[in-house]
Write a protein that holds these residues in place. Structure first.
Motif, PDB file in Angstrom:
ATOM      1  N   GLN A 198      11.853  85.306 -19.210  1.00 32.40           N
ATOM      2  CA  GLN A 198      10.541  85.395 -19.841  1.00 32.40           C
ATOM      3  C   GLN A 198       9.679  84.182 -19.478  1.00 32.40           C
ATOM      4  N   ALA A 199      10.310  82.996 -19.517  1.00 34.90           N
ATOM      5  CA  ALA A 199       9.570  81.780 -19.184  1.00 34.90           C
ATOM      6  C   ALA A 199       9.098  81.800 -17.736  1.00 34.90           C
ATOM      7  N   LEU A 200       9.977  82.193 -16.831  1.00 31.87           N
ATOM      8  CA  LEU A 200       9.609  82.236 -15.414  1.00 31.87           C
ATOM      9  C   LEU A 200       8.559  83.304 -15.146  1.00 31.87           C
ATOM     10  N   THR A 201       8.625  84.415 -15.882  1.00 34.28           N
ATOM     11  CA  THR A 201       7.620  85.467 -15.724  1.00 34.28           C
ATOM     12  C   THR A 201       6.239  84.964 -16.128  1.00 34.28           C
ATOM     13  N   VAL A 202       6.175  84.264 -17.252  1.00 34.46           N
ATOM     14  CA  VAL A 202       4.896  83.715 -17.705  1.00 34.46           C
ATOM     15  C   VAL A 202       4.384  82.662 -16.735  1.00 34.46           C
ATOM     16  N   LEU A 203       5.281  81.785 -16.285  1.00 34.34           N
ATOM     17  CA  LEU A 203       4.870  80.690 -15.406  1.00 34.34           C
ATOM     18  C   LEU A 203       4.424  81.184 -14.033  1.00 34.34           C
ATOM     19  N   SER A 204       5.023  82.301 -13.585  1.00 33.30           N
ATOM     20  CA  SER A 204       4.686  82.832 -12.254  1.00 33.30           C
ATOM     21  C   SER A 204       3.625  83.918 -12.302  1.00 33.30           C
ATOM     22  N   ASN A 205       3.079  84.159 -13.511  1.00 38.40           N
ATOM     23  CA  ASN A 205       2.093  85.243 -13.676  1.00 38.40           C
ATOM     24  C   ASN A 205       2.662  86.570 -13.177  1.00 38.40           C
ATOM     25  N   GLN A 206       3.925  86.817 -13.524  1.00 37.23           N
ATOM     26  CA  GLN A 206       4.634  88.041 -13.141  1.00 37.23           C
ATOM     27  C   GLN A 206       4.655  88.218 -11.629  1.00 37.23           C
ATOM     28  N   GLY A 207       4.859  87.093 -10.939  1.00 37.57           N
ATOM     29  CA  GLY A 207       4.843  87.128  -9.485  1.00 37.57           C
ATOM     30  C   GLY A 207       6.108  87.661  -8.862  1.00 37.57           C
ATOM     31  N   LEU A 208       7.202  87.694  -9.638  1.00 34.85           N
ATOM     32  CA  LEU A 208       8.469  88.203  -9.137  1.00 34.85           C
ATOM     33  C   LEU A 208       9.026  89.239 -10.100  1.00 34.85           C
ATOM     34  N   CYS A 209       9.869  90.095  -9.572  1.00 36.78           N
ATOM     35  CA  CYS A 209      10.533  91.097 -10.406  1.00 36.78           C
ATOM     36  C   CYS A 209      11.404  90.404 -11.441  1.00 36.78           C
ATOM     37  N   ALA A 210      11.449  90.939 -12.642  1.00 33.53           N
ATOM     38  CA  ALA A 210      12.230  90.340 -13.723  1.00 33.53           C
ATOM     39  C   ALA A 210      13.709  90.255 -13.367  1.00 33.53           C
ATOM     40  N   VAL A 211      14.212  91.256 -12.665  1.00 31.64           N
ATOM     41  CA  VAL A 211      15.621  91.242 -12.256  1.00 31.64           C
ATOM     42  C   VAL A 211      15.893  90.062 -11.338  1.00 31.64           C
ATOM     43  N   ASP A 212      14.997  89.809 -10.398  1.00 35.09           N
ATOM     44  CA  ASP A 212      15.159  88.680  -9.482  1.00 35.09           C
ATOM     45  C   ASP A 212      15.142  87.355 -10.239  1.00 35.09           C
ATOM     46  N   LEU A 213      14.294  87.254 -11.231  1.00 37.91           N
ATOM     47  CA  LEU A 213      14.201  86.020 -12.008  1.00 37.91           C
ATOM     48  C   LEU A 213      15.483  85.763 -12.797  1.00 37.91           C
ATOM     49  N   VAL A 214      16.061  86.823 -13.363  1.00 37.61           N
ATOM     50  CA  VAL A 214      17.328  86.671 -14.085  1.00 37.61           C
ATOM     51  C   VAL A 214      18.431  86.202 -13.139  1.00 37.61           C
ATOM     52  N   ILE A 215      18.472  86.767 -11.933  1.00 37.57           N
ATOM     53  CA  ILE A 215      19.486  86.376 -10.956  1.00 37.57           C
ATOM     54  C   ILE A 215      19.307  84.916 -10.550  1.00 37.57           C
ATOM     55  N   ILE A 216      18.074  84.496 -10.353  1.00 34.80           N
ATOM     56  CA  ILE A 216      17.797  83.099 -10.006  1.00 34.80           C
ATOM     57  C   ILE A 216      18.265  82.170 -11.128  1.00 34.80           C
ATOM     58  N   PHE A 217      17.945  82.533 -12.360  1.00 34.18           N
ATOM     59  CA  PHE A 217      18.328  81.713 -13.512  1.00 34.18           C
ATOM     60  C   PHE A 217      19.843  81.702 -13.681  1.00 34.18           C
ATOM     61  N   THR A 218      20.498  82.825 -13.378  1.00 36.68           N
ATOM     62  CA  THR A 218      21.955  82.894 -13.471  1.00 36.68           C
ATOM     63  C   THR A 218      22.616  81.963 -12.471  1.00 36.68           C
ATOM     64  N   ALA A 219      22.084  81.908 -11.258  1.00 35.35           N
ATOM     65  CA  ALA A 219      22.629  81.011 -10.235  1.00 35.35           C
ATOM     66  C   ALA A 219      22.544  79.554 -10.690  1.00 35.35           C
ATOM     67  N   ALA A 220      21.425  79.188 -11.297  1.00 31.53           N
ATOM     68  CA  ALA A 220      21.267  77.822 -11.797  1.00 31.53           C
ATOM     69  C   ALA A 220      22.239  77.558 -12.947  1.00 31.53           C
ATOM     70  N   SER A 221      22.414  78.542 -13.829  1.00 32.60           N
ATOM     71  CA  SER A 221      23.351  78.403 -14.944  1.00 32.60           C
ATOM     72  C   SER A 221      24.781  78.225 -14.439  1.00 32.60           C
ATOM     73  N   PHE A 222      25.150  78.971 -13.408  1.00 34.58           N
ATOM     74  CA  PHE A 222      26.487  78.859 -12.815  1.00 34.58           C
ATOM     75  C   PHE A 222      26.744  77.449 -12.297  1.00 34.58           C
ATOM     76  N   LEU A 223      25.789  76.896 -11.574  1.00 29.45           N
ATOM     77  CA  LEU A 223      25.958  75.546 -11.023  1.00 29.45           C
ATOM     78  C   LEU A 223      26.050  74.512 -12.141  1.00 29.45           C
ATOM     79  N   LEU A 224      25.286  74.726 -13.194  1.00 30.30           N
ATOM     80  CA  LEU A 224      25.281  73.786 -14.308  1.00 30.30           C
ATOM     81  C   LEU A 224      26.612  73.799 -15.069  1.00 30.30           C
TER      82      LEU A 224
END
Length: 465
Positions: A160-186
């Motif tokens: 939701q945060a990335l969607t707002v910040l990107s003005n819905q510039g990317l698909c929500a599914v892609d944003l979740v996957i990106i956030f998941t990758a960061a969570s995995f590394l963390l």
């Protein structure tokens, strides 16, 4: 005769000296098993870590406080103003204050239990002590499921945060996957001390995000807004709104793993008091300020009620907290299984290939499951409510009563120990019954909400942007 007595006397001194030497050796051996707080750690989940390559008991109470705040004072806070819009400001504030005090009490009972049983690492271990093997499996399963669902909830908040910040510039599914990758590394570090400064950053960012949101609410004040001191409502509507503050404190299931990695476990009381004092105060101020500026039309999360600039600012600052919380939840789910598999083995404290392969696989699996749930299950946000009702109601509230009853019975002399402390006994029973009520009522309103949402066409499709 004198020579005989002299030999006997010398022999006596030798035997006494040997005995004292043995006692001293035994004492030294036992003292080598003592942690910095002076408590024996021979039964601790991590054992004696002297000379270990990987040491877990390294956290101080300050950083444990930050971790607790990171995973509790997170996206749940953003729904509190909408609860006031349903029940009114007075009942809402009273409920938040009461639940804060109640959560503090149950946190103390949980820490008491942990200090009495150093071998307990998670709710499953506690279930084994109190309820036997079946209890262990049920509470372990519940911990893993709730941790993964909580991680999925943070992934959705990040999306939701990335969607707002990107003005819905990317698909929500892609944003979740990106956030998941960061969570995995963390979540990859084996010990929490490697994440300690991120815990501090998470605490700072969620605090600043809340401050910015309150300023934004003032800048986005609704003209002619309606504020209600108290509002009537049926059970379903009222309890549905109450679940927001109830589960805003739901994070006690992580206390056992966090306290297990403290170098001085008794300092966990300081962490709990700091957490609950901050959370309760901040919850009340945040909910009241946002509600008073926006009124009964406030959305959940409240950031969607702000104008674009302030919404982006709040989401952008809170993004770090969502990420750290997601990493903590997935780390906890993986560590529960890792400890279960390798407790007492060299893979726990050494940099073995098998140990690291299993650890990375478990962290990856936890994040993948959370990601799939959040993008493939249309009713996932509602399922989070069901899992919270099923497990968080017990982990945060109800099971603490069982902890007190168990220790009072076994350490205080059976049932008579209960009757000698009638006030504590009554509160323990109240705690158990409260957990049961929240569990049953929470499941009821969550299931009904799913039905109503389907009837109104509010349920989307899986893997949609």
């Amino acid at each position: 005769m004198a020579d005989y007595e002299k030999k006997e006397h010398n022999a006596h001194h030798v035997s006494v000296g040997q005995a004292l030497k043995s006692v001293t050796s035994l004492k030294s051996a036992r003292e080598s098993q003592v942690d910095p707080n002076g408590e024996y750690i021979e039964n601790d989940v991590f054992g004696n870590e002297e000379g270990a390559q990987i040491k877990y008991r390294t956290l101080g109470w300050q950083f444990v406080s930050f971790f607790m705040i990171a995973e509790i004072v997170s996206n749940g806070m953003l729904s509190l103003p909408s609860s006031l819009a349903v029940v009114g400001i007075v009942p809402g504030v009273i409920l938040i204050l009461f639940l804060g005090i109640f959560a503090t009490y149950t946190a103390v009972l949980l820490i008491d239990f942990k200090l009495n049983h150093p071998e307990v690492h998670n709710m499953g271990d506690a279930g084994m002590l109190i309820f036997g093997p079946i209890g262990r499996e049920i509470l372990s399963f519940g911990t893993i499921v709730f941790a993964i669902c909580a991680a999925g909830s943070e992934l959705l908040s990040g999306q939701q945060a990335l969607t707002v910040l990107s003005n819905q510039g990317l698909c929500a599914v892609d944003l979740v996957i990106i956030f998941t990758a960061a969570s995995f590394l963390l979540a990859l570090p084996r010990t929490l001390d490697r994440l300690s400064w991120l815990g501090l950053a998470s605490f700072v960012t969620i605090f600043l995000a809340g401050i910015v949101a309150m300023i934004g609410a003032g800048q986005s004040a609704v003209p002619g807004r309606v504020l209600s001191v108290s509002l009537p409502g049926d059970f379903y509507t009222s309890f549905l709104s109450i679940t927001n503050p109830v589960f805003a404190y739901a994070g006690h299931f992580m206390f056992f793993p966090l306290v297990s990695e403290m170098h001085t476990p008794r300092d966990a009381y300081k962490s709990a008091y700091f957490l609950q004092g901050f959370a309760t105060t901040f919850y009340v101020v945040f909910a009241v300020v946002c509600y008073c500026y926006i009124g009964n039309t406030v959305q959940s999360p409240v950031l969607f009620s702000l104008n674009e600039v302030w919404s982006k600012a709040s989401f952008g600052i809170g993004l770090a907290n969502f990420l750290v919380a997601a990493g903590l939840y997935s780390h906890t789910a993986a560590k529960l299984l890792f400890i279960r598999f390798f407790r007492g083995s060299r893979h726990l404290h050494e940099h073995t290939t098998w140990g690291w392969v299993c650890w990375v696989a478990l962290v990856l699996l936890a994040n993948i499951i959370a990601c799939i749930f959040s993008i493939a299950v249309p009713v996932f946000s509602y399922i989070i409510g069901i899992t919270a009702a099923l497990f968080a109601s017990w982990y945060t509230y109800g099971i603490a009563g069982f902890f007190w009853l168990f220790d009072a019975y076994h350490q205080g002399g059976g049932r008579q120990a209960w009757y000698r402390q009638p006030i504590k006994f009554g509160i323990a029973l109240f705690t158990v019954l409260s957990g049961a009520f929240i569990c049953v009522a929470g499941i009821y309103v969550s299931v009904k909400l799913i039905v109503v949402s389907y009837q109104e066409g509010l349920i989307g499709k899986p893997f949609t942007c």
